[in-house]
Design an enzyme around this catalytic site. Structure first.
Site, PDB file in Angstrom:
ATOM      1  N   LYS A 121      21.551  15.401  -4.045  1.00 49.48           N
ATOM      2  CA  LYS A 121      21.936  15.539  -5.456  1.00 49.48           C
ATOM      3  C   LYS A 121      20.772  16.174  -6.214  1.00 49.48           C
ATOM      4  CE  LYS A 121      25.661  12.477  -5.746  1.00 49.48           C
ATOM      5  NZ  LYS A 121      25.529  11.038  -5.710  1.00 49.48           N
ATOM      6  N   HIS A 124      17.446  15.354 -11.617  1.00 48.14           N
ATOM      7  CA  HIS A 124      17.792  15.662 -13.011  1.00 48.14           C
ATOM      8  C   HIS A 124      16.712  15.181 -13.984  1.00 48.14           C
ATOM      9  CE1 HIS A 124      18.951  11.504 -13.467  1.00 48.14           C
ATOM     10  NE2 HIS A 124      19.772  11.610 -12.442  1.00 48.14           N
ATOM     11  N   HIS A 127      15.324  11.706 -13.628  1.00 50.77           N
ATOM     12  CA  HIS A 127      14.340  11.567 -12.548  1.00 50.77           C
ATOM     13  C   HIS A 127      12.978  12.132 -12.956  1.00 50.77           C
ATOM     14  CE1 HIS A 127      18.024  11.302  -9.838  1.00 50.77           C
ATOM     15  NE2 HIS A 127      17.404  10.140  -9.749  1.00 50.77           N
TER      16      HIS A 127
HETATM   17  N1  ARG Z   1      17.998   6.362  -6.495  1.00 52.30           N
HETATM   18  C1  ARG Z   1      18.155   5.648  -7.723  1.00 52.30           C
HETATM   19  C2  ARG Z   1      18.675   6.575  -8.805  1.00 52.30           C
HETATM   20  O1  ARG Z   1      18.502   7.765  -8.738  1.00 52.30           O
HETATM   21  C3  ARG Z   1      16.886   5.018  -8.218  1.00 52.30           C
HETATM   22  C4  ARG Z   1      16.250   4.012  -7.288  1.00 52.30           C
HETATM   23  C5  ARG Z   1      15.314   3.096  -7.987  1.00 52.30           C
HETATM   24  N2  ARG Z   1      14.639   2.190  -7.107  1.00 52.30           N
HETATM   25  C6  ARG Z   1      15.166   1.139  -6.515  1.00 52.30           C
HETATM   26  N3  ARG Z   1      14.427   0.414  -5.716  1.00 52.30           N
HETATM   27  N4  ARG Z   1      16.424   0.781  -6.712  1.00 52.30           N
HETATM   28  O2  ARG Z   1      19.248   6.109  -9.781  1.00 52.30           O
END
Ligand code: ARG
Length: 561
Positions: A121, A124, A127
């Site tokens: 993905k 964005h 992030h």
């Molecule tokens: N991959 C998730 C997202 O883009 C964020 C992960 C954050 N860290 C975790 N340990 N859940 O929304």
């Protein structure tokens, strides 16, 4: 100085202890009110007298001290004017090469889980914020002597990869994926959803592929691994632009063989309930929706992998704190997961697991150039920022040395600074004009101030100054600048305590503004060598503290602009 004044007040007022005095002592809003002010309202009750009278009496009783040039009552306040020369000496003595650093974190470990994009993905703007905030928190804790484990919890496992494999096999090609990368994967994913609306069997196929992945099927894992590699190339490009690094790329897939043990423990501790075939932990008592642990088909989910990650990190890094930087929308998720760990009997969950949420980011007017439909890629924003700064340089200073390097540092610095200038929970909107302005509250303004300090030093030809005559820099703007500089160690500590980089960005702005006021009042390149040295000394330490503070934000500064 503050402590010395507290001591004097303590000797004078029997009714209050030192701590209370320290609590009440203020910094007055105006220069002419002195450097510290002690309000007497609270003493009115004790003495049964008007605060004005008490202030008068205290001012008369304060013992003489070489540290003070004047003590005077002003209404209900006792104002203290410090001896500037002694103050200047004192501050200069304190400031060494590692000013702001401390050993408060020695022997302690902090895990920071940040950035963590979802494989296949787009990376964005959200992030971008977690990356920038997490990176700044890393620098802040590092400065305080903590050992920091920087963790990228990639979203690289889950049923979406089953869908992607189906889509790739049906409509994709190796060449297109190799050539276009994430946008191609995203397109395949979107196509899958469109086609699956018409043909539900696609969903079954996707589930089958994900089951294959979970069972270690070679072909499935090879394709998945490849999607991951392709994605990582793009993410790492962004990290390089931002000068961000990680100690561990342990994404969700890393925990796929570690979730069963957690589920087992939950079961043994009697925490699991059945709900429509799924397994959950009931959190009704805590006013929360249940935490889903396994789905009907027994597969793990996001929360299960986060549970496994917590225990892995605890046992591997022995963290004192584990911090998660994500958007506010994941607040409930983390509250649930942390609660479950606590219910399992791990008391440390209460104060060691910390969610650090942040608000949304958007461009005013919504005009961000995008590669592809309305999908916003963070990389495009970064590049756009740099290219706009490049244009400004071409127009205003075409002969600048290392133009490209400056454009990179300022273009990226502008984005980072804007991101970190307000409390992280606030939404961020910006226009290019605003964040690129050289005289607003912006990154370029601070960087420009730094370059100005560097240029002063180049002109005087001095790069190091030993002892100076402190009496030569006791004018208002010099002292005001020193006062700002002096605050740095407190600022770093506060930023860490509140998990709030904006404490640092606000601070560096104040230093830059104080520097510019000093600069306008005080010429550095003067005949009188002692005077020149004294002023240059101030420029040197101001320059250093601006650099060190910007470092904490993850912003680099060019020597020339
Ligand atoms: N991959 C998730 C997202 O883009 C964020 C992960 C954050 N860290 C975790 N340990 N859940 O929304």
């Amino acid at each position: 100085m503050k402590n010395k004044i507290i001591d004097l007040l303590d000797q004078t007022i029997e009714e209050l202890d030192k701590e209370k005095i320290a609590d009440i002592l203020e910094i007055p809003p105006k220069e002419d009110m002195g450097d510290f002010a002690f309000p007497c309202f609270q003493l009115a009750k004790v003495f049964r007298k008007a605060p004005n009278m008490i202030a008068q009496e205290i001012a008369e009783k304060i013992p003489q001290s070489e540290n003070l040039s004047k003590v005077a009552a002003m209404g209900p306040y006792v104002n203290f004017y410090v001896n500037k020369e002694i103050y200047v000496k004192e501050v200069l003595n304190k400031i060494g090469s590692d000013y702001g650093a401390s050993d408060e974190g020695n022997g302690k470990t902090i895990c920071i889980d940040y950035s963590s994009p979802n494989v296949a993905k787009n990376f964005h703007v959200g992030h971008l914020r977690t990356t920038i905030i997490g990176n700044s928190l890393y620098h802040i804790f590092d400065k305080l002597g903590y050992k920091v484990e920087r963790i990228n919890h990639l979203g690289d496992w889950g049923t979406q990869f089953g869908k992607l494999i189906v889509a790739y096999k049906k409509w994709g090609s190796k060449e297109a994926v190799e050539e276009k990368g994430i946008p191609e994967l995203l397109e395949l994913y979107v196509r899958f959803h469109k086609e699956a609306e018409k043909d539900d069997s696609l969903n079954d196929q996707a589930r089958e592929w994900f089951v294959k992945m979970e069972q270690g099927d070679k072909e499935a894992l090879e394709i998945w691994e490849w999607f991951k590699d392709i994605s990582l190339i793009e993410y790492k490009r962004i990290y390089k632009i931002l000068n961000v690094d990680f100690d561990h790329y342990t994404g969700e897939s890393f925990y796929r063989d570690k979730t069963a043990a957690v589920v087992q423990e939950l079961k043994e501790k009697g925490l699991l309930e059945e709900s429509e075939g799924a397994k959950i932990v009931n959190l009704e008592k805590y006013d929360m929706a249940p935490c889903l642990v396994t789905k009907k088909d027994g597969s793990s989910i996001y929360a299960t992998r986060d549970l496994a990650a917590i225990f892995y990190r605890k046992n591997t890094y022995h963290f004192d704190k584990c911090i998660y930087v994500t958007g506010l929308e994941q607040k409930l998720h983390f509250a649930q997961v942390f609660k479950v760990v606590e219910l399992m009997g791990y008391e440390w969950a209460k104060d060691q697991l910390i969610h650090v949420p942040y608000g949304l980011v958007s461009l005013e007017g919504g005009k961000l150039s995008t590669r592809n439909g309305n999908i916003i890629y963070a990389e495009d924003i970064l590049k756009e920022s740099v290219s706009k700064i490049r244009e400004i340089i071409a127009e205003k200073n075409p002969d600048l040395k290392d133009k490209e390097d400056v454009a990179q540092k300022v273009g990226i610095g502008a984005i980072i600074f804007n991101d970190l200038y307000n409390q992280r929970i606030k939404d961020v909107t910006f226009t290019w004009e605003k964040i690129h302005s050289f005289d607003g509250e912006t990154g370029p303004y601070v960087q420009y101030t730094y370059a100005r300090a560097a240029s002063v030093l180049r002109k005087t030809g001095i790069s190091e100054v030993g002892e100076i005559d402190a009496s030569l820099i006791t004018d208002d703007t010099s002292v005001a600048l020193l006062k700002e500089i002096e605050r740095f160690p407190e600022v770093v500590k506060t930023a860490a305590q509140r998990l709030e980089p904006s404490v640092v960005s606000r601070y560096v702005m104040a230093v830059a503004q104080a520097f510019n006021r000093f600069y306008h009042e005080n010429q550095c390149n003067v005949e009188d060598e002692n005077l020149m040295k004294a002023r240059v000394k101030l420029v040197l330490i101001a320059k250093q503290v601006i650099k060190d503070a910007l470092d904490l934000l993850g912003i680099q500064c060019p020597e020339q602009m």
